[in-house]
Design a protein around this motif. Structure first.
Motif, short mmCIF file in Angstrom:
data_model
loop_
_atom_site.label_atom_id
_atom_site.label_comp_id
_atom_site.label_asym_id
_atom_site.label_seq_id
_atom_site.Cartn_x
_atom_site.Cartn_y
_atom_site.Cartn_z
N ARG A 118 10.78 1.21 8.27
CA ARG A 118 10.10 0.69 9.46
C ARG A 118 9.47 -0.68 9.23
N GLN A 119 10.07 -1.47 8.35
CA GLN A 119 9.64 -2.85 8.11
C GLN A 119 8.24 -2.96 7.51
N ARG A 120 7.90 -1.98 6.70
CA ARG A 120 6.60 -1.99 6.04
C ARG A 120 6.81 -1.95 4.52
N TYR A 121 5.90 -2.61 3.80
CA TYR A 121 6.01 -2.67 2.35
C TYR A 121 4.70 -2.24 1.71
N LEU A 122 4.78 -1.35 0.72
CA LEU A 122 3.61 -0.88 0.00
C LEU A 122 3.81 -1.17 -1.49
N GLN A 123 2.92 -1.98 -2.06
CA GLN A 123 2.99 -2.29 -3.48
C GLN A 123 1.90 -1.50 -4.19
N GLU A 124 2.34 -0.62 -5.08
CA GLU A 124 1.41 0.23 -5.78
C GLU A 124 0.73 -0.50 -6.92
N GLY A 125 -0.46 -0.04 -7.26
CA GLY A 125 -1.15 -0.55 -8.43
C GLY A 125 -0.66 0.13 -9.69
N CYS A 126 -1.26 -0.24 -10.79
CA CYS A 126 -0.83 0.27 -12.08
C CYS A 126 -2.08 0.39 -12.94
N GLY A 127 -2.44 1.56 -13.39
CA GLY A 127 -3.74 1.78 -14.01
C GLY A 127 -3.91 1.27 -15.43
N GLY A 128 -5.16 1.05 -15.79
CA GLY A 128 -5.51 0.64 -17.14
C GLY A 128 -4.85 -0.67 -17.53
N TYR A 129 -4.37 -0.74 -18.76
CA TYR A 129 -3.64 -1.92 -19.20
C TYR A 129 -2.19 -1.86 -18.73
N CYS A 130 -1.77 -0.74 -18.24
CA CYS A 130 -0.43 -0.48 -17.72
C CYS A 130 0.63 -0.88 -18.74
N GLY A 131 1.53 -1.81 -18.39
CA GLY A 131 2.60 -2.17 -19.30
C GLY A 131 3.86 -1.36 -19.11
N MET A 132 3.90 -0.52 -18.08
CA MET A 132 5.08 0.29 -17.78
C MET A 132 5.32 0.26 -16.28
N VAL A 133 6.52 0.61 -15.89
CA VAL A 133 6.88 0.66 -14.47
C VAL A 133 7.27 2.08 -14.12
N GLY A 134 6.81 2.54 -12.99
CA GLY A 134 7.21 3.86 -12.50
C GLY A 134 6.57 4.12 -11.17
#
Length: 200
Positions: A105-121
């Motif tokens: 529906r033409q919407r985009y949600l960019q998730e955060g990444c906790g702590g120092y992160c360094g990984m994608v998922g």
């Protein structure tokens, strides 16, 4: 002024006020974007695999390379079908972007990444019972990045040892990675659907 004329004048003002409110509502509804209508689903203009052949290198401050783009089918563990795009934004901002193939529906949600992160998922989708239907039915394109560096711990949460001594990687972690990935995600979304998200 007689009581009868005063009452009539008050009634006239109420009628005019109601007419103005109704006109404003009708005008407002006419101006709402099409994305609010039930038939506003956007469809892909190119195949998922075609994203591998697109050049996202010239993006301003977000030179991007797509490493993989493949369709993930709807299943018991996946609520909807999507094009799974993975790649890197210069220097080492790794990302995953999920582009729904049917209900977008033409919407985009960019998730955060906790702590120092360094990984994608990108997070596992919440159950439909949570009431957050747009996140569970494929209405949103979803994305996440690693905040600009690769974890040395291999378990998520990341280690600050290596990247925290590099000035550019500290900038990427502090703020640049989210902006650069958002720029890349919008460009990839535009290539796939023919338009950037209306509600990023």
């Amino acid at each position: 002024m007689s009581p009868g004329r005063a009452h009539s004048s008050k009634r006239t003002r109420i009628v005019i006020l109601v007419a103005v409110v109704v006109a404003a509502l009708i005008t407002g509804l006419a101006l709402l974007p099409d994305t609010f209508s039930a038939d506003a689903d956007a469809t892909a203009r190119i195949s998922c695999a075609d994203l591998l052949r697109r050049n996202f290198g010239p993006l301003d401050d977000a030179a991007t390379s797509v490493a993989s783009a493949s369709v993930v089918a709807e299943s018991d563990s996946n609520a909807y079908e999507y094009c799974d795009v993975q790649g890197t934004v210069v220097r080492q901002i790794q990302f995953e972007l999920r582009l729904p193939t049917k209900m977008y529906r033409q919407r985009y949600l960019q998730e955060g990444c906790g702590g120092y992160c360094g990984m994608v998922g990108v997070s596992a989708q919440p159950a439909a019972s949570t009431g957050c239907a747009p996140v569970t039915d494929g209405s949103f394109a979803l994305g996440q990045d690693n905040q600009g560096h690769v974890s040395t711990s291999g378990t998520g949460g990341g280690s600050a040892e290596v990247w925290a001594t590099n000035p550019q990687l500290k900038v990427d972690f502090g703020y640049r990675s989210e902006h650069a990935f958002a720029t890349a995600a919008k460009a990839i979304t535009k290539a796939f659907y023919g338009a950037e998200p209306t509600y990023p």
